[in-house]
Motif scaffolding. Structure first.
Motif, PDB file in Angstrom:
ATOM      1  N   PHE A  86      28.055  31.115  26.232  1.00 37.96           N
ATOM      2  CA  PHE A  86      28.527  32.362  25.225  1.00 37.96           C
ATOM      3  C   PHE A  86      29.524  33.176  25.889  1.00 37.96           C
ATOM      4  O   PHE A  86      29.459  33.391  27.114  1.00 37.96           O
ATOM      5  CB  PHE A  86      27.271  33.243  25.343  1.00 37.96           C
ATOM      6  N   TYR A  87      30.528  33.473  25.127  1.00 38.63           N
ATOM      7  CA  TYR A  87      31.508  34.507  25.524  1.00 38.63           C
ATOM      8  C   TYR A  87      31.859  35.624  24.447  1.00 38.63           C
ATOM      9  O   TYR A  87      31.709  35.184  23.440  1.00 38.63           O
ATOM     10  CB  TYR A  87      32.833  33.607  25.621  1.00 38.63           C
ATOM     11  N   ASP A  88      31.926  36.515  25.045  1.00 36.35           N
ATOM     12  CA  ASP A  88      31.873  37.891  24.167  1.00 36.35           C
ATOM     13  C   ASP A  88      33.681  38.258  24.451  1.00 36.35           C
ATOM     14  O   ASP A  88      34.104  38.602  25.247  1.00 36.35           O
ATOM     15  CB  ASP A  88      31.412  39.107  24.721  1.00 36.35           C
ATOM     16  N   ALA A  89      34.332  37.956  23.013  1.00 38.12           N
ATOM     17  CA  ALA A  89      35.581  38.156  23.069  1.00 38.12           C
ATOM     18  C   ALA A  89      36.118  39.583  22.854  1.00 38.12           C
ATOM     19  O   ALA A  89      37.380  39.842  22.280  1.00 38.12           O
ATOM     20  CB  ALA A  89      36.344  37.134  22.114  1.00 38.12           C
ATOM     21  N   THR A  90      35.083  40.616  22.623  1.00 37.12           N
ATOM     22  CA  THR A  90      35.409  41.935  22.421  1.00 37.12           C
ATOM     23  C   THR A  90      36.372  42.385  23.469  1.00 37.12           C
ATOM     24  O   THR A  90      36.201  42.211  24.842  1.00 37.12           O
ATOM     25  CB  THR A  90      34.092  42.797  22.419  1.00 37.12           C
ATOM     26  N   GLY A  91      37.391  43.103  23.057  1.00 32.77           N
ATOM     27  CA  GLY A  91      38.285  43.769  23.850  1.00 32.77           C
ATOM     28  C   GLY A  91      38.105  45.168  23.915  1.00 32.77           C
ATOM     29  O   GLY A  91      37.351  45.813  23.419  1.00 32.77           O
ATOM     30  N   LEU A  92      39.169  45.842  24.738  1.00 37.07           N
ATOM     31  CA  LEU A  92      39.424  47.372  24.826  1.00 37.07           C
ATOM     32  C   LEU A  92      39.351  48.125  23.324  1.00 37.07           C
ATOM     33  O   LEU A  92      40.118  47.246  22.622  1.00 37.07           O
ATOM     34  CB  LEU A  92      40.629  47.700  25.641  1.00 37.07           C
ATOM     35  N   PRO A  93      38.923  48.970  23.225  1.00 38.11           N
ATOM     36  CA  PRO A  93      38.389  49.735  24.046  1.00 38.11           C
ATOM     37  C   PRO A  93      36.809  49.696  24.194  1.00 38.11           C
ATOM     38  O   PRO A  93      36.212  50.488  25.001  1.00 38.11           O
ATOM     39  CB  PRO A  93      38.551  51.529  23.427  1.00 38.11           C
ATOM     40  N   TYR A  94      36.350  48.764  23.636  1.00 37.05           N
ATOM     41  CA  TYR A  94      34.830  48.462  23.284  1.00 37.05           C
ATOM     42  C   TYR A  94      34.386  47.791  24.799  1.00 37.05           C
ATOM     43  O   TYR A  94      33.327  48.191  25.155  1.00 37.05           O
ATOM     44  CB  TYR A  94      34.309  47.590  22.298  1.00 37.05           C
ATOM     45  N   ARG A  95      35.096  46.928  25.498  1.00 34.72           N
ATOM     46  CA  ARG A  95      34.549  46.200  26.668  1.00 34.72           C
ATOM     47  C   ARG A  95      35.716  45.995  27.488  1.00 34.72           C
ATOM     48  O   ARG A  95      36.798  45.669  27.013  1.00 34.72           O
ATOM     49  CB  ARG A  95      34.193  44.770  26.203  1.00 34.72           C
ATOM     50  N   ASP A  96      35.940  46.379  28.668  1.00 31.94           N
ATOM     51  CA  ASP A  96      36.512  45.965  29.762  1.00 31.94           C
ATOM     52  C   ASP A  96      36.235  44.664  30.162  1.00 31.94           C
ATOM     53  O   ASP A  96      35.387  44.251  30.936  1.00 31.94           O
ATOM     54  CB  ASP A  96      36.438  46.936  30.670  1.00 31.94           C
ATOM     55  N   GLN A  97      37.466  43.593  30.048  1.00 31.85           N
ATOM     56  CA  GLN A  97      37.394  42.343  30.275  1.00 31.85           C
ATOM     57  C   GLN A  97      37.833  42.059  31.953  1.00 31.85           C
ATOM     58  O   GLN A  97      38.050  40.936  32.331  1.00 31.85           O
ATOM     59  CB  GLN A  97      38.027  41.374  29.424  1.00 31.85           C
TER      60      GLN A  97
END
Length: 393
Positions: A151-162
């Protein structure tokens, strides 16, 4: 008296973005018209899902697509398909699979309360830490015969710092090299609009998108852009078992009477609205929208620029993502709680939603603001901050 007044509810100016808790987004006239027209007719559900699949394929470049009641449902169905395949025995057992690979590998940095969508299918989580010298090697080592997918979460900034997490294409290459699939959560990956195709183009086996956020479809809509093999399993586990034969032309002699997807059925109106919204999304001027959002946030920022102790920074305004104005407190405002400020704005008139976030900051986003509302938000925010400052000085 309107419907909100009859219910005793006052509407909200949504100055944060298309969050579920505030009603996602407001569908366009064409989306509402498609939903209304569909509400007055009866259609074979499999034919409508097939039409949705064609629209999803056209929008994403995937092999197949399936409409769902939101991105979380799409993730659950995709993970269930990875676990069960087309085995009716396993389908009937979900969410308690036995004797089959049912572990899902993900980076520890991608854990969140949304991963209940993975566990709802009966999956067990196996965490890999990306904060190691070679996270891809750690990922490869974690994939064994017990693993159903990554599983991979592709959410980016500003919600998630990858930061530190390998990019999706590299993860897909490792997973496929180890013989397992990759399921992606793309629910908060739009904008930029290019991600509709870019995430699928990595080779990921299923990508979940929200229909009711950036795309502008019905709030209770979403879809998976997936491999044809996963579509067959999803269809067989969704609604009545005979939809599998109607949708794919492949009757299953031992189909379960109902699969885990029965609880994730989506109405014909939501599917029609989603199809219309995908067409609208392809025709929209996304760069012009982003400029408008940025301009509206600048209006809010200008209104509070003279408030002593209010820090301000604009985030993700030049990379295709939706911009956000992030505000914090210092000096005369030190000790102000972003949660308290948010509550005051929501309790006032007109009601305004600005989201308090971790780190005692307040977010302003413009995706859901209408003409003239940025001025209202800025003026109200400045007044409430002025009221708070003397109490903390």
């Amino acid at each position: 008296m309107g419907p909100l007044e009859e219910l005793g509810i006052r509407p909200v100016i949504n100055a944060t973005g298309p969050w579920t808790r505030m009603g996602n987004t407001a569908p366009s006239a064409s989306v509402r018209a498609a939903m209304d027209a569909m509400s007055q007719v009866y259609v074979p559900f499999a034919e409508l899902q097939a039409a949705a699949g064609r629209a999803i394929v056209a929008a994403t470049g995937a092999e197949a697509g399936y409409a769902t009641p939101g991105a979380a449902a799409a993730t659950t169905l995709a993970v269930a398909a990875c676990i069960a395949g087309e085995d009716p025995r396993v389908m009937r057992a979900l969410p308690h699979p036995e004797g089959v690979p049912a572990t899902v590998v993900l980076f520890r940095q991608h854990r969140s309360y949304y991963d209940v969508a993975i566990r709802a299918a009966g999956a067990r989580l196996r965490l890999v830490d990306a904060a190691v010298p070679d996270p891809l090697a750690a990922l490869a080592a974690a994939i064994d015969a017990e693993v159903a997918c990554v599983f991979y979460d592709a959410t980016g900034l500003p919600y998630r710092d990858q930061a530190g997490v390998p990019d999706l294409a590299a993860v897909v290459a490792v997973a496929h090299g180890r013989g397992t699939r990759v399921v992606v959560d793309g629910s908060m990956a739009l904008p930029p609009a290019d991600n509709l195709r870019a995430l699928v183009a990595t080779g990921a086996d299923a990508v979940s998108f929200s229909g009711g956020k950036a795309i502008g479809g019905p709030p209770a809509s979403g879809f998976t852009a997936c491999r044809q093999a996963l579509l067959r399993s999803i269809a067989l586990q969704h609604q009545d078992a005979d939809i599998h034969a109607e949708l794919t032309g492949r009757p299953h002699p031992e189909a379960p009477y109902m699969g885990i997807g029965r609880g994730y059925k989506v109405g014909k109106e939501q599917i029609a609205g989603l199809i219309a919204a995908l067409a609208d999304y392809a025709a929209r001027d996304h760069e012009a929208e982003r400029r408008q959002w940025h301009s509206r946030l600048q209006t809010i920022e200008a209104a509070v620029a003279g408030v002593p102790g209010l820090t301000r920074r604009m985030l993700a305004s030049n990379d295709g993502r939706a911009p956000y104005l992030i505000m914090g407190f210092e000096g005369p405002l030190a000790g102000v709680s972003s949660a308290e400020l948010s509550r005051r704005l929501l309790a006032g008139e007109p009601r305004i939603f600005l989201a308090p976030r971790a780190g005692n900051v307040l977010w302003a986003g413009a995706e859901n603001l209408r003409d003239g509302e940025a001025e209202i938000v800025g003026a109200r925010l400045a007044r409430v901050l002025a009221d708070l400052a003397p109490a903390r000085s």
